[in-house]
Design a protein around this motif. Structure first.
Motif, PDB file in Angstrom:
ATOM      1  N   LEU A 252      77.550  59.638  33.853  1.00 46.48           N
ATOM      2  CA  LEU A 252      77.651  58.549  34.493  1.00 46.48           C
ATOM      3  C   LEU A 252      76.213  58.421  35.591  1.00 46.48           C
ATOM      4  O   LEU A 252      75.690  59.477  35.854  1.00 46.48           O
ATOM      5  N   ARG A 253      75.848  57.272  35.658  1.00 43.53           N
ATOM      6  CA  ARG A 253      74.857  56.896  36.846  1.00 43.53           C
ATOM      7  C   ARG A 253      75.555  57.337  38.161  1.00 43.53           C
ATOM      8  O   ARG A 253      76.687  57.189  38.438  1.00 43.53           O
ATOM      9  N   ILE A 254      74.627  57.568  39.043  1.00 50.16           N
ATOM     10  CA  ILE A 254      75.350  57.850  40.508  1.00 50.16           C
ATOM     11  C   ILE A 254      75.881  56.713  41.038  1.00 50.16           C
ATOM     12  O   ILE A 254      77.186  56.732  41.617  1.00 50.16           O
ATOM     13  N   SER A 255      75.484  55.344  40.783  1.00 51.29           N
ATOM     14  CA  SER A 255      75.944  54.330  41.282  1.00 51.29           C
ATOM     15  C   SER A 255      77.391  54.068  40.563  1.00 51.29           C
ATOM     16  O   SER A 255      78.314  53.348  41.131  1.00 51.29           O
ATOM     17  N   GLU A 256      77.496  54.475  39.482  1.00 49.60           N
ATOM     18  CA  GLU A 256      78.683  54.256  38.617  1.00 49.60           C
ATOM     19  C   GLU A 256      80.020  55.103  39.048  1.00 49.60           C
ATOM     20  O   GLU A 256      80.953  54.747  39.237  1.00 49.60           O
ATOM     21  N   ALA A 257      79.397  56.449  39.314  1.00 51.51           N
ATOM     22  CA  ALA A 257      80.353  57.362  40.041  1.00 51.51           C
ATOM     23  C   ALA A 257      80.974  56.788  41.275  1.00 51.51           C
ATOM     24  O   ALA A 257      82.014  57.008  41.532  1.00 51.51           O
ATOM     25  N   LEU A 258      79.792  56.575  42.271  1.00 52.69           N
ATOM     26  CA  LEU A 258      80.534  56.186  43.756  1.00 52.69           C
ATOM     27  C   LEU A 258      80.911  54.728  43.559  1.00 52.69           C
ATOM     28  O   LEU A 258      81.471  54.492  44.524  1.00 52.69           O
ATOM     29  N   GLY A 259      80.933  54.057  42.449  1.00 53.23           N
ATOM     30  CA  GLY A 259      81.643  52.865  42.636  1.00 53.23           C
ATOM     31  C   GLY A 259      83.010  52.661  42.161  1.00 53.23           C
ATOM     32  O   GLY A 259      83.654  51.811  41.971  1.00 53.23           O
ATOM     33  N   LEU A 260      83.388  54.010  41.665  1.00 55.32           N
ATOM     34  CA  LEU A 260      85.041  54.079  41.271  1.00 55.32           C
ATOM     35  C   LEU A 260      85.847  54.007  42.489  1.00 55.32           C
ATOM     36  O   LEU A 260      85.614  54.219  43.574  1.00 55.32           O
ATOM     37  N   ASP A 261      86.911  53.155  42.213  1.00 53.75           N
ATOM     38  CA  ASP A 261      87.955  53.141  43.376  1.00 53.75           C
ATOM     39  C   ASP A 261      89.245  53.812  42.902  1.00 53.75           C
ATOM     40  O   ASP A 261      89.354  54.359  41.969  1.00 53.75           O
TER      41      ASP A 261
ATOM     42  N   PRO B  10      95.111  58.008  38.378  1.00 49.76           N
ATOM     43  CA  PRO B  10      94.304  59.058  37.573  1.00 49.76           C
ATOM     44  C   PRO B  10      93.514  58.716  36.471  1.00 49.76           C
ATOM     45  O   PRO B  10      93.821  57.786  35.758  1.00 49.76           O
ATOM     46  N   PHE B  11      92.563  59.543  36.115  1.00 52.72           N
ATOM     47  CA  PHE B  11      91.843  59.331  35.100  1.00 52.72           C
ATOM     48  C   PHE B  11      92.554  59.403  33.784  1.00 52.72           C
ATOM     49  O   PHE B  11      92.982  60.421  33.323  1.00 52.72           O
ATOM     50  N   PRO B  12      92.304  58.401  32.786  1.00 52.75           N
ATOM     51  CA  PRO B  12      92.753  58.327  31.594  1.00 52.75           C
ATOM     52  C   PRO B  12      91.830  59.125  30.790  1.00 52.75           C
ATOM     53  O   PRO B  12      91.032  59.894  31.176  1.00 52.75           O
ATOM     54  N   ASP B  13      92.232  59.444  29.433  1.00 53.81           N
ATOM     55  CA  ASP B  13      91.308  60.095  28.476  1.00 53.81           C
ATOM     56  C   ASP B  13      89.978  59.408  28.362  1.00 53.81           C
ATOM     57  O   ASP B  13      88.928  60.321  28.289  1.00 53.81           O
ATOM     58  N   SER B  14      89.728  58.420  28.564  1.00 50.45           N
ATOM     59  CA  SER B  14      88.193  57.647  28.620  1.00 50.45           C
ATOM     60  C   SER B  14      88.357  56.627  29.784  1.00 50.45           C
ATOM     61  O   SER B  14      89.446  55.971  29.839  1.00 50.45           O
ATOM     62  N   LEU B  15      87.115  56.476  30.580  1.00 47.66           N
ATOM     63  CA  LEU B  15      87.181  55.429  31.505  1.00 47.66           C
ATOM     64  C   LEU B  15      86.249  54.373  31.051  1.00 47.66           C
ATOM     65  O   LEU B  15      85.281  54.518  30.060  1.00 47.66           O
ATOM     66  N   THR B  16      86.614  53.058  31.415  1.00 45.84           N
ATOM     67  CA  THR B  16      85.838  51.810  31.294  1.00 45.84           C
ATOM     68  C   THR B  16      84.773  51.792  32.447  1.00 45.84           C
ATOM     69  O   THR B  16      85.371  51.619  33.337  1.00 45.84           O
ATOM     70  N   ILE B  17      83.422  51.992  32.116  1.00 42.37           N
ATOM     71  CA  ILE B  17      82.525  51.956  33.099  1.00 42.37           C
ATOM     72  C   ILE B  17      81.943  50.514  32.961  1.00 42.37           C
ATOM     73  O   ILE B  17      81.458  50.293  31.994  1.00 42.37           O
ATOM     74  N   THR B  18      81.540  50.033  34.053  1.00 41.94           N
ATOM     75  CA  THR B  18      80.559  48.875  34.089  1.00 41.94           C
ATOM     76  C   THR B  18      79.309  49.277  34.573  1.00 41.94           C
ATOM     77  O   THR B  18      78.961  49.699  35.517  1.00 41.94           O
ATOM     78  N   GLY B  19      78.266  49.068  33.817  1.00 48.32           N
ATOM     79  CA  GLY B  19      76.725  49.752  33.977  1.00 48.32           C
ATOM     80  C   GLY B  19      75.664  48.538  34.411  1.00 48.32           C
ATOM     81  O   GLY B  19      76.332  47.474  34.793  1.00 48.32           O
TER      82      GLY B  19
END
Length: 308
Positions: free
Chosen positions: A162-171, A176-185
Motif C-alpha cells: 500500500l501507499r502510505i496515503s492508502e493505509a492511512l485512508g482506511l476506516d 475486520p480485513f477480508p482475504d483481500s481489500l479493495t483499495i482506491t489509489g
C-alpha cells in the motif's frame, strides 16, 4: 521583473484543460496540481518573454526558439532534468489540446525534445532490514498502542504494497480485513490487494490496545488525539528506526512499498501481477523494479564470481 497577470481567457482555458485531464485521462489530484504549476510557470515565462500576457490566440505564434528559451530559463532557476522533462511534457499536452481547440499549427513548438535524464532506481530494504525495522518499531514507543499502530501501518506497506496515503485512508468499516481489500489509489483507480495473515494480525494487535473503537465512520489508524493518523508521524517513526539501525536516508515508509514489489519479483512474481497489486496505471512504471533486481543480481555476481 514582475510577472504579468494571467489573462482571464487563458485562465479559463487552463482550468478547462485541467478538468479534461482529470476527467478523461484519470489524473490524480496531485498530478493536476503539479500540471497547474507547470503551466502557470510556462505562461508566466511567455508573458515576460513577449512583453504581454499570453492568450490562446497568441499561442499560435509559438516557435521552437520560445520552447528552448523557456527550458533555458527553467534550468537557470535550478530546475533539474527530471522536473524539467515533466514540466515540458505537461506544456506539450496543453499545447496539443489548445491547438485542437483553436485550430493552431503548433507542430514546430511541439517538436522540441525534453532533456534526457537517468531514472533513479527505487532503493528497497532487504527482507532482513524490513523485518528488523518492523520488530524495532513494534517496541519503539513508550505507549504500547502507539508502537503497535506504527508497526501495523508499516506492515501494510511492506506486506500489501500500500501507499502510505492508502493505509492511512482506511476506516473502521474496512475492519475486520477480508482475504483481500479493495483499495482506491491514484486517479480513483481501484484494485484488489491480498491481505497476509501477518498483516491482519498486526492490525488486530493494534486495535486490541487502541483506546478508540474501530467505528465504521472513523479512521482505522488514529493519532494520539483520536483523529486520523498523519503521514508525517509515520515518517518520523521511520526516521527514528533507521537512525537506530544505521539504515540509509532512503529507508522511508515508501521504501517498504518498493521492498514489497522487489521481494515479490525476486521470488518469481511476474510484472503484470505486481503492476495490479501496486495499482500502477502503466506497466512501464512497474518495470523499474526489473532494474532493481538486475542490480542485485549483478552485485552478487561481481562479489561471488572468481573473475569478478
Amino acid at each position: 521583473m514582475t510577472p504579468l497577470a494571467l489573462a482571464p481567457v487563458m485562465a479559463d482555458a487552463l482550468a478547462r484543460w485541467l478538468e479534461v485531464e482529470a476527467a478523461t485521462r484519470d489524473r490524480s489530484d496531485h498530478t493536476v496540481t503539479a500540471y497547474r504549476g507547470d503551466l502557470l510557470a510556462f505562461l508566466a515565462f511567455l508573458g515576460g518573454h513577449h512583453g504581454q500576457a499570453a492568450t490562446p490566440a497568441s499561442l499560435a505564434g509559438l516557435r521552437q526558439t520560445d520552447m528552448r528559451a523557456f527550458a533555458a530559463a527553467e534550468r537557470a532557476r535550478g530546475l533539474g532534468a527530471r522536473s524539467l522533462a515533466r514540466r515540458q511534457s505537461a506544456v506539450r499536452s496543453f499545447l496539443r489540446w489548445i491547438s485542437d481547440r483553436e485550430g493552431h499549427d503548433l507542430s514546430a513548438a511541439l517538436s522540441t525534445r525534453s532533456p534526457k535524464y537517468t531514472r533513479s532506481l527505487p532503493r528497497p530494504l532487504t527482507p532482513d532490514q524490513a523485518r528488523t525495522t518492523l520488530d524495532l518499531v513494534a517496541v519503539g514507543h513508550d505507549t504500547p498502542w502507539v508502537a503497535a499502530r506504527d508497526a501495523a501501518v508499516l506492515m501494510l506497506l511492506w506486506g500489501c504494497g500500500l501507499r502510505i496515503s492508502e493505509a492511512l485512508g482506511l476506516d473502521g468499516a474496512d475492519w475486520p480485513f477480508p482475504d483481500s481489500l479493495t483499495i482506491t489509489g491514484k486517479g480513483g483507480r481501484q484494485r484488489r490487494v491480498p491481505v497476509l495473515p501477518v498483516a491482519r494480525a498486526a492490525v488486530g494487535e493494534y486495535l486490541r490496545h487502541c483506546p478508540w473503537q474501530a467505528a465504521p465512520d472513523q479512521p482505522l489508524f488514529r493519532g494520539v488525539r483520536g483523529g486520523r493518523l498523519a503521514a508525517g508521524v509515520v515518517d518520523a517513526t521511520m526516521r527514528s528506526a533507521r537512525a537506530a539501525l544505521g539504515l540509509p536516508p532512503t529507508a522511508t515508509p515508501h521504501a517498504l512499498r518498493h521492498s514489497f514489489a522487489t521481494h515479490l519479483l525476486a521470488a518469481g512474481g511476474d510484472l503484470r501481477t505486481i503492476q495490479e497489486l501496486l495499482g500502477h496505471a502503466s506497466l512501464s512504471t512497474t518495470q523499474v523494479y526489473t532494474g532493481v533486481d538486475d542490480a542485485h543480481l549483478m552485485a552478487v555476481y561481481h562479489a561471488a564470481h572468481p573473475r569478478g
